[in-house]
Design an enzyme around this catalytic site. Structure first.
Site, PDB file in Angstrom:
ATOM      1  N   VAL A 261      69.509  44.906  48.605  1.00 47.55           N
ATOM      2  CA  VAL A 261      68.507  45.957  48.454  1.00 47.55           C
ATOM      3  C   VAL A 261      68.567  46.528  47.033  1.00 47.55           C
ATOM      4  O   VAL A 261      67.546  46.797  46.397  1.00 47.55           O
ATOM      5  CB  VAL A 261      68.741  47.077  49.487  1.00 47.55           C
ATOM      6  CG1 VAL A 261      67.887  48.294  49.165  1.00 47.55           C
ATOM      7  CG2 VAL A 261      68.448  46.562  50.873  1.00 47.55           C
TER       8      VAL A 261
ATOM      9  N   ASP B 258      67.401  57.342  43.285  1.00 44.01           N
ATOM     10  CA  ASP B 258      66.625  56.621  42.292  1.00 44.01           C
ATOM     11  C   ASP B 258      65.154  56.976  42.296  1.00 44.01           C
ATOM     12  O   ASP B 258      64.503  57.029  41.271  1.00 44.01           O
ATOM     13  CB  ASP B 258      66.666  55.128  42.644  1.00 44.01           C
ATOM     14  CG  ASP B 258      67.540  54.405  41.688  1.00 44.01           C
ATOM     15  OD1 ASP B 258      68.252  55.091  40.957  1.00 44.01           O
ATOM     16  OD2 ASP B 258      67.479  53.181  41.686  1.00 44.01           O
TER      17      ASP B 258
ATOM     18  N   ASN C 292      69.997  53.744  45.795  1.00 45.11           N
ATOM     19  CA  ASN C 292      68.777  52.987  45.547  1.00 45.11           C
ATOM     20  C   ASN C 292      67.553  53.576  46.187  1.00 45.11           C
ATOM     21  O   ASN C 292      66.466  53.496  45.649  1.00 45.11           O
ATOM     22  CB  ASN C 292      68.930  51.559  46.064  1.00 45.11           C
ATOM     23  CG  ASN C 292      69.618  50.734  45.036  1.00 45.11           C
ATOM     24  OD1 ASN C 292      68.993  50.376  44.056  1.00 45.11           O
ATOM     25  ND2 ASN C 292      70.891  50.504  45.229  1.00 45.11           N
TER      26      ASN C 292
ATOM     27  N   GLU D 165      75.013  49.141  39.215  1.00 44.67           N
ATOM     28  CA  GLU D 165      75.625  48.990  40.533  1.00 44.67           C
ATOM     29  C   GLU D 165      76.253  47.599  40.710  1.00 44.67           C
ATOM     30  O   GLU D 165      77.337  47.443  41.262  1.00 44.67           O
ATOM     31  CB  GLU D 165      74.579  49.210  41.622  1.00 44.67           C
ATOM     32  CG  GLU D 165      74.251  50.684  41.782  1.00 44.67           C
ATOM     33  CD  GLU D 165      72.906  50.908  42.419  1.00 44.67           C
ATOM     34  OE1 GLU D 165      72.427  50.011  43.137  1.00 44.67           O
ATOM     35  OE2 GLU D 165      72.319  51.979  42.177  1.00 44.67           O
TER      36      GLU D 165
ATOM     37  N   ASP E 187      28.090  49.383  21.058  1.00 45.54           N
ATOM     38  CA  ASP E 187      26.697  49.639  20.733  1.00 45.54           C
ATOM     39  C   ASP E 187      26.634  50.742  19.695  1.00 45.54           C
ATOM     40  O   ASP E 187      27.579  51.505  19.551  1.00 45.54           O
ATOM     41  CB  ASP E 187      25.973  50.213  21.965  1.00 45.54           C
ATOM     42  CG  ASP E 187      25.502  49.136  22.883  1.00 45.54           C
ATOM     43  OD1 ASP E 187      25.734  47.971  22.564  1.00 45.54           O
ATOM     44  OD2 ASP E 187      24.902  49.474  23.917  1.00 45.54           O
TER      45      ASP E 187
ATOM     46  N   GLU F  49      62.249  45.085  44.649  1.00 39.38           N
ATOM     47  CA  GLU F  49      61.104  44.727  45.472  1.00 39.38           C
ATOM     48  C   GLU F  49      60.001  45.763  45.436  1.00 39.38           C
ATOM     49  O   GLU F  49      58.829  45.441  45.517  1.00 39.38           O
ATOM     50  CB  GLU F  49      61.595  44.569  46.913  1.00 39.38           C
ATOM     51  CG  GLU F  49      60.910  43.448  47.617  1.00 39.38           C
ATOM     52  CD  GLU F  49      60.743  43.746  49.077  1.00 39.38           C
ATOM     53  OE1 GLU F  49      60.672  42.774  49.827  1.00 39.38           O
ATOM     54  OE2 GLU F  49      60.657  44.929  49.466  1.00 39.38           O
TER      55      GLU F  49
ATOM     56  N   ASN G 112      70.183  49.373  38.687  1.00 44.73           N
ATOM     57  CA  ASN G 112      70.600  48.234  39.499  1.00 44.73           C
ATOM     58  C   ASN G 112      71.701  47.450  38.805  1.00 44.73           C
ATOM     59  O   ASN G 112      72.669  47.033  39.435  1.00 44.73           O
ATOM     60  CB  ASN G 112      69.411  47.300  39.751  1.00 44.73           C
ATOM     61  CG  ASN G 112      68.397  47.954  40.666  1.00 44.73           C
ATOM     62  OD1 ASN G 112      68.654  49.010  41.220  1.00 44.73           O
ATOM     63  ND2 ASN G 112      67.255  47.329  40.809  1.00 44.73           N
TER      64      ASN G 112
ATOM     65  N   ASP H 118      23.247  42.093  29.388  1.00 46.10           N
ATOM     66  CA  ASP H 118      24.591  42.301  28.864  1.00 46.10           C
ATOM     67  C   ASP H 118      25.662  41.884  29.870  1.00 46.10           C
ATOM     68  O   ASP H 118      26.829  41.749  29.520  1.00 46.10           O
ATOM     69  CB  ASP H 118      24.805  43.776  28.506  1.00 46.10           C
ATOM     70  CG  ASP H 118      24.012  44.177  27.274  1.00 46.10           C
ATOM     71  OD1 ASP H 118      23.691  43.279  26.475  1.00 46.10           O
ATOM     72  OD2 ASP H 118      23.706  45.366  27.126  1.00 46.10           O
TER      73      ASP H 118
HETATM   74  P1  ADP Z   1      20.605  49.183  20.289  1.00 46.48           P
HETATM   75  O1  ADP Z   1      21.676  48.187  20.034  1.00 46.48           O
HETATM   76  O2  ADP Z   1      20.511  50.167  19.170  1.00 46.48           O
HETATM   77  O3  ADP Z   1      20.660  49.812  21.629  1.00 46.48           O
HETATM   78  P2  ADP Z   1      18.154  48.017  21.293  1.00 46.48           P
HETATM   79  O4  ADP Z   1      18.431  46.675  21.851  1.00 46.48           O
HETATM   80  O5  ADP Z   1      17.935  49.137  22.224  1.00 46.48           O
HETATM   81  O6  ADP Z   1      19.245  48.360  20.180  1.00 46.48           O
HETATM   82  O7  ADP Z   1      16.886  47.943  20.363  1.00 46.48           O
HETATM   83  C1  ADP Z   1      16.760  46.944  19.409  1.00 46.48           C
HETATM   84  C2  ADP Z   1      15.460  47.110  18.679  1.00 46.48           C
HETATM   85  O8  ADP Z   1      14.384  46.994  19.588  1.00 46.48           O
HETATM   86  C3  ADP Z   1      15.309  48.464  18.049  1.00 46.48           C
HETATM   87  O9  ADP Z   1      15.774  48.454  16.733  1.00 46.48           O
HETATM   88  C4  ADP Z   1      13.815  48.684  18.074  1.00 46.48           C
HETATM   89  O10 ADP Z   1      13.233  48.096  16.932  1.00 46.48           O
HETATM   90  C5  ADP Z   1      13.377  47.902  19.284  1.00 46.48           C
HETATM   91  N1  ADP Z   1      13.171  48.780  20.424  1.00 46.48           N
HETATM   92  C6  ADP Z   1      14.079  49.536  21.049  1.00 46.48           C
HETATM   93  N2  ADP Z   1      13.560  50.196  22.091  1.00 46.48           N
HETATM   94  C7  ADP Z   1      12.257  49.844  22.134  1.00 46.48           C
HETATM   95  C8  ADP Z   1      11.171  50.170  22.996  1.00 46.48           C
HETATM   96  N3  ADP Z   1      11.310  50.996  24.019  1.00 46.48           N
HETATM   97  N4  ADP Z   1       9.972  49.615  22.725  1.00 46.48           N
HETATM   98  C9  ADP Z   1       9.815  48.783  21.698  1.00 46.48           C
HETATM   99  N5  ADP Z   1      10.784  48.431  20.875  1.00 46.48           N
HETATM  100  C10 ADP Z   1      12.006  48.944  21.068  1.00 46.48           C
END
Ligand code: ADP
Ligand code: MG
Length: 933
Positions: free
Chosen positions: A286, A765, A761, A736, A333, A291, A733, A671
Site C-alpha cells: 500500500v 500523508d 500512508n 518508508e 484572432d 495507486e 514512500n 474554424d
Molecule cells: P477577423 O480575423 O478580423 O475576425 P474576419 O474574418 O471577420 O476577420 O473578416 C475578414 C475581412 O472580411 C474583414 O477585413 C472585412 O474586410 C471582411 N468582413 C468582415 N465582416 C464582414 C461583413 N459582415 N460583411 C462583409 N465583409 C466583412
C-alpha cells in the site's frame, strides 16, 4: 410522457400546417406559459446522459480500488486469525480514507457537471412575439427557432424558411457534404433521413445561410435520442497526464513489490512471525504503490478548471487544463480578442474624395448626443449611397427604440455601418421597408464579402419619392431599366477584382488602372492607421433574381460598380498589451492570425508589441509556399493576415511539426478543424458559433486574449502543484521503504508495525498532499519557459530528490530509533515512527516551492497546508497519548524531552531541503551574472 398518438409525418406536411398541428404560430411563437406547460409534459430537451457518475458509483469505485480490496482482504485475514484489534484498525483506516477520497471525487464530479451545464448552447427562439435567447435544454415542441450559420440544430425541426441554408449532417447520416435545405413539403413519407430536405435534426450543424424552423421533437424523442444509446461512449477517458501517471505507477509497483518481497523474505529468514510479515507485506505494498495518484490528479484538474472559470475561461475538455501549462505559441484572432470589437465608422472614402465623419463619440453621461443625427445627406447622394448600401447589406439591426447614441444588435462591423447610416437619418428599417431584401449571398470568411439583392419600389415621380432617397433617384436616372439592385460589401482587395466600374459624379466610369491605384492608395492610408476598411459596390439588375437558386446568384458578384469605402476604428483592449508582454516573459510566442488586411493587422500588431519588424504573411502567400517553407516561416512570422480558416489549420500543423504546443482561437464554423487540431482549441464565448465552441477545448467567456494568458498561468500552477504532491508522496514512500529495508541492517527488529505504515500512508500523508493542490502561483510562474510537454515526472531533479531526501529521512528516524534500542528503551519504535511522520510534515513545508524558500513565499500563503500540518500533528499526538490508540498502534507516551528530540530531528529535513534550494538559487544567479558579463 405523452403517448405518441399518430405523430404526423412532418416532412410531407406543408410548413404552416406543421406549425398549426403543433399549436404554434410562426410570427408569435409559443407563449411563455404554454412553453412552461410543454416543458413540464415533455421534459428538458437533453439526451439522457449515461457517463455521469452518481454518488453511489463513486463510492463503489472507491471501495473496489485494488488497494482497498487488498486491505479488506488483510482485515478479513486478521479477523480469521482472531486479531480483532488489527482488523478493526484496518477497517477504520480504510473507512477514513474512503470518506476522504469520496468527498474529493464527488466535489470534482460536481465541479465538472457545473462546467458542462455552462457549456449548453443558447438558441434564438420566438416566444410571446419576441426573439429570445434560451438555453437549448428549455426548448419544447412547437418552438419557432432561428437557425444561422454556425449554430447547432438544437432539436428535430421542420424547416419553414431557408435562405441558402446548408446543414452538415454527418453526425446522423454519415454524409460529410453539407445538405442544401428547402422548406417545400416532400411527396412521399418513406424518405431516408439524409434526403428529408425540409427537416433539420438535433446534433447537426448549420454551415451556411440561415433559416426559421419549428421544433417537432425534443430530447430522447429526437432521431439523435433514438441512437443516443449507441453514441454514448465512455466519458471518463484518462487525460495524458493520468495515463503517464498510471504507467509510472505500474513501473513503481513492480520495483516496490520486488523490494517488499526482499523485506518479507529477510524478515522470515530472521524468524519473524508469519502473520506479522503478511500484514507488513500488505502495508508496504500500500505504501509503495502510488495507486491513488491518478485520482488525485483528476481532482486537481477539475478544481483547476473551476478556478479557470473564475478567470473567465470555461474548460470543455479536462486534459486542456494540463496542456495549457505547456503551450508555447498562442495564435489569436485580432478582432474582438485583441481589440474590443466596438467598431465606429469615422471616415468615408468615395472614389474621388474623402469625407471625414467628424461626429463626437457618444457622451459619457448617456444623454442624447447633440451631434448624433446629422442632416440628411441629400446634398451628397454619393455619400448616402455608400451608407444606405452598407446598411441594407447588413444583418445587424438598430436596437428598437434606441435613440442617440445608437445601439446595434448583431455583428459589430455591420452594426457600425447601420449606426453610421442612422446618424445620417438613413434608418435601416425605413430603407428595408422601401427596398425589401429578396436574395442574398451570406458573408463567408473565404470570400470576405457578402451580397444582398433588393427590389425597387415602382418608379415614382421624383418629387413623390420619400425624402433622403436622392441617391436612389440618381441610380434610376443612370439605369432606367433597373428593377432590383444588388449591394456587395467586403474586403476592398477582393472587391476590386470583381468591379468593372466606379461610381463618379452620378454615373459609372470604367475602373481603369488610374482609378484602381487611387482607390488602393486611399485604402492603404486608412489601413495603415489600423482601421478596418470595408468597400461597397453595387449592381443594377433588370430582373429580380430567383432567390432560391444558389447558382444564378453567383453571377451577382461580377462586373460591379465600386461606390466607395468606409474606414472604422476599433479600440485596442487595454489588457491586450500587458498580456502580450506576459506571454513573452513566459516564453510563449503570441501570433496574430486575422482575416483583416495586412496593413491593418500590422499596425495593430505593432501597437500591441506582437510584431516589431515588418514580417507578415498573407493567405495568398500561404497558398504559394511549400510545407517546408511554411514550417520555417511559422517560427518567425508574428502576423498572418487575410487568412481563411483553412490557413489556420495549415499554420497549426506547421507549428506542431516544429514541436510547438499550440493554442488557437476561432469563432466561425470553418474554424472547427483548426480548433480540433490545435493542442488547445479556444473558442469565443460571445461572438463564437456553437460549432466552434463544440470543437474547442476551452471557451473564453469574455473573448479576451488576456483570458487565454490567465488560463495558461492557471495551467502552469496546476502542473506545478501536481509535481509538488508527486514529489511529496513519493519522497514519503521512499522513506518508508528505506526504513524497512535498512532497519534490519542496523540490527533492529521490524522497524515499523503494519498499522503504523498504513497510518502514515492513508492518514498523515493525505491531508498535506491535498493541501499542496491549493498552492498559489510561484513567483516566477510566468517568467520561465514552458515545461516540455510529456516531460518525465522525474525531470529537473525530482527523481534524485525523492531518493536522497527519502533516504535522509529514513536515516534520521532509524538513527534515533537504533540509539534508543541500543539503550534498551522500549519507546524506540515510537521515536522512530514519530520522527518519520514529523519529517514528512517538515518536508511538505519545504517542497511548497521548487525554488523559493518558505520564508519568501510566506507560511500563510497556503493556510490549508498549515491547517493540514497542524491537524496531522494533533492526530499523531493522539496516537502517542490516547491509551486506546497506544494499544492498537503499538505506541508509547513519549516524555516531553523525547518528543522534543523527534521534533528537532525531523525539522532538520526542512532546513536541509531549504539549503538545497538555496544552493540551486545561488547557482542560477551565478549563471545569470556570468551570462551578463
Ligand atoms: P477577423 O480575423 O478580423 O475576425 P474576419 O474574418 O471577420 O476577420 O473578416 C475578414 C475581412 O472580411 C474583414 O477585413 C472585412 O474586410 C471582411 N468582413 C468582415 N465582416 C464582414 C461583413 N459582415 N460583411 C462583409 N465583409 C466583412
Ligand atoms: Mg471575425
Amino acid at each position: 410522457m405523452i403517448p405518441d398518438k399518430t405523430t404526423p409525418v412532418w416532412h410531407t406536411l406543408d410548413g404552416l400546417d406543421a406549425v398549426r398541428e403543433l399549436g404554434s404560430d410562426v410570427q408569435q411563437g409559443l407563449s411563455s406559459d404554454e412553453a412552461a406547460r410543454r416543458l413540464a409534459t415533455y421534459g428538458p430537451n437533453a439526451l439522457v446522459e449515461r457517463g455521469r457518475k452518481g454518488p453511489w458509483r463513486i463510492l463503489w469505485e472507491q471501495l473496489t480500488a485494488t488497494l482497498v480490496v487488498l486491505l479488506l482482504v488483510a482485515a478479513a485475514v486478521s479477523l480469521v486469525l482472531g486479531d480483532y484489534k488489527d482488523a478493526g484498525a484496518i477497517l477504520a483506516i480504510v473507512g477514513l480514507n474512503t470518506a476522504l477520497g469520496f468527498l474529493q471525487e464527488y466535489r470534482a464530479e460536481r465541479a465538472m457537471a457545473a462546467l458542462k451545464r455552462l457549456a449548453v448552447p443558447l438558441v434564438r427562439v420566438r416566444r410571446d412575439g419576441h426573439v429570445r435567447l434560451i438555453a437549448a435544454h428549455e426548448l419544447v415542441p412547437g418552438d419557432i427557432v432561428l437557425l444561422e450559420a454556425g449554430s447547432l440544430v438544437p432539436a428535430d425541426c421542420r424547416i419553414l424558411e431557408a435562405i441558402n441554408l446548408r446543414i452538415q449532417e454527418a453526425a446522423l447520416t454519415g454524409e460529410s457534404e453539407p445538405v442544401e435545405k428547402d422548406p417545400a413539403p416532400l411527396p412521399v413519407a418513406e424518405v431516408p433521413l439524409g434526403d428529408r430536405r425540409n427537416m433539420a435534426y438535433m446534433g447537426t450543424a448549420v454551415t451556411y445561410g440561415r433559416g426559421v424552423a419549428v421544433v417537432v421533437a425534443t430530447g430522447m424523442r429526437t432521431e439523435l435520442g433514438r441512437i443516443a444509446e449507441l453514441l454514448q461512449q465512455v466519458e471518463h477517458e484518462p487525460t495524458p497526464l493520468q495515463r503517464r501517471l498510471d504507467r509510472l505507477g505500474r513501473q513503481l509497483a513492480v520495483v516496490a513489490l520486488a523490494i517488499v518481497a526482499v523485506i518479507v523474505l529477510a524478515g522470515l529468514l530472521r524468524g519473524e512471525d508469519l502473520r506479522l510479515m503478511f500484514l507488513t507485506a500488505v502495508s508496504l505494498a500500500v505504501a509503495a504503490v502510488p495507486e491513488g495518484l491518478p485520482a488525485v490528479v483528476t481532482i486537481t484538474l477539475a478544481l483547476g478548471a473551476q478556478r479557470m472559470l473564475r478567470r473567465r475561461a470555461l474548460i470543455r475538455k479536462l486534459p486542456a487544463v494540463e496542456t495549457l501549462g505547456s503551450v508555447t505559441v498562442i495564435c489569436t484572432d485580432k478582432t474582438g480578442t485583441l481589440t474590443e470589437n466596438r467598431m465606429t465608422v469615422t471616415v468615408l472614402e468615395l472614389p474621388d474624395r474623402r469625407v471625414e465623419l467628424a461626429w463626437s463619440t457618444p457622451r459619457e453621461d448617456g444623454l442624447p448626443d447633440p451631434d448624433a443625427a446629422v442632416a440628411p445627406p441629400d446634398g451628397q447622394p454619393a455619400v448616402a449611397l455608400v451608407l444606405a448600401g452598407g446598411a441594407l447589406c447588413s444583418d445587424a439591426v438598430l436596437e428598437p427604440g434606441s435613440g442617440a447614441p445608437f445601439q446595434a444588435i448583431g455583428d459589430p462591423t455591420e452594426g457600425a455601418l447601420v449606426i453610421a447610416a442612422a446618424r445620417f437619418s438613413l434608418s435601416k428599417a425605413a430603407l428595408e421597408a422601401h427596398l425589401p431584401r429578396v436574395a442574398e449571398l451570406p458573408f463567408d470568411p473565404v470570400r470576405k464579402r457578402m451580397t444582398t439583392v433588393h427590389t425597387l419600389p415602382a418608379a415614382q415621380a421624383p418629387d413623390t419619392e420619400p425624402g433622403g432617397t436622392r441617391w436612389l433617384q440618381e441610380l434610376r436616372r443612370a439605369f432606367p431599366e433597373m428593377r432590383a439592385v444588388a449591394f456587395t460589401k467586403g474586403a476592398v482587395d477582393g472587391l476590386l477584382t470583381i468591379c468593372s466600374y466606379v461610381w463618379v459624379a452620378s454615373r459609372p466610369v470604367p475602373l481603369d488602372s488610374t482609378w484602381r491605384a487611387r482607390i488602393v492608395q486611399a485604402h492603404d492610408r486608412l489601413a495603415q492607421q489600423g482601421m478596418r476598411v470595408l468597400g461597397l459596390a453595387f449592381k443594377p439588375l433588370a430582373a429580380v433574381p430567383d432567390g432560391t437558386a444558389g447558382r444564378t446568384l453567383q453571377t451577382l458578384e461580377e462586373e460591379l460598380i465600386f461606390a466607395g469605402m468606409v474606414g472604422m476604428i476599433d479600440p485596442l483592449r487595454p489588457e491586450a498589451r500587458p498580456a502580450v508582454q506576459r506571454c513573452r516573459e513566459a516564453g510563449i510566442r503570441p501570433v496574430m492570425v486575422t482575416g483583416d488586411h495586412p496593413l491593418t493587422a500590422q499596425q495593430i500588431a505593432r501597437q500591441l508589441g506582437i510584431a516589431t519588424d515588418g514580417r507578415i504573411l498573407t493567405g495568398q502567400e500561404l497558398n504559394r509556399i511549400s510545407p517546408a517553407e511554411l514550417e520555417r516561416a511559422v517560427e518567425e512570422v508574428p502576423v498572418f493576415a487575410r487568412v481563411s480558416p483553412e490557413h489556420k489549420l495549415l499554420i497549426v500543423q506547421a507549428l506542431q511539426a516544429r514541436g510547438h504546443i499550440v493554442a488557437m482561437t476561432g469563432d466561425g464554423v470553418n474554424d472547427a478543424p483548426a480548433l480540433k487540431k490545435a493542442d488547445v482549441g479556444v473558442a469565443m464565448g460571445i461572438t463564437g458559433t456553437d460549432v466552434a465552441k463544440e470543437a474547442a477545448d476551452m471557451v473564453l467567456l469574455d473573448d479576451n486574449f488576456a483570458t487565454i494568458v490567465a488560463a495558461v498561468e492557471e495551467g502552469r500552477i496546476i502542473y506545478d502543484n501536481i509535481r509538488k504532491f508527486i514529489r511529496y508522496l513519493l519522497t514519503t514512500n521512499s522513506a518508508e521503504i528505506w526504513v524497512m529495508l535498512l532497519g534490519p541492517l542496523l540490527g533492529l527488529p521490524m522497524p515499523l508495525l503494519p498499522l503504523q505504515i498504513l497510518w502514515m500512508n492513508l492518514v498523515t500523508d493525505g491531508l498535506p498532499a491535498l493541501a499542496l493542490g491549493f498552492e498559489p502561483a510561484e513567483r516566477d510562474v510566468m517568467r520561465r519557459p514552458p515545461h516540455p510537454p510529456g516531460e518525465s515526472f522525474f525531470a529537473r531533479g525530482l527523481g534524485r530528490d525523492v531518493v536522497w531526501v527519502g533516504l535522509l529521512m529514513s536515516l534520521l528516524a532509524l538513527g534515533a530509533g537504533a540509539w534508543y534500542w541500543q539503550n534498551g528503551r522500549a519507546e524506540w519504535q515510537t521515536v522512530l515512527f514519530t520522527t518519520l511522520t514529523l519529517s514528512q510534515l517538515a518536508n511538505v513545508l519545504a517542497v511548497r516551492s521548487e525554488r523559493d524558500s518558505l520564508f519568501t513565499i510566506g507560511l500563510w500563503s497556503n493556510w490549508r497546508l498549515v491547517a493540514a500540518v497542524l491537524l496531522t500533528v494533533l492526530l499523531q499526538l493522539g496516537l502517542l497519548y490516547v491509551p486506546a490508540l497506544q494499544e492498537i498502534f503499538g505506541t508509547a507516551a513519549l516524555p516531553a524531552g523525547d518528543l522534543a528530540l523527534t521534533l528537532v530531528l525531523s525539522s532538520l529535513i526542512f532546513w536541509i531541503v531549504e539549503a538545497q534550494k538555496w544552493l540551486v538559487r545561488s547557482r542560477a544567479r551565478a549563471r545569470v551574472q556570468a551570462g551578463a558579463r
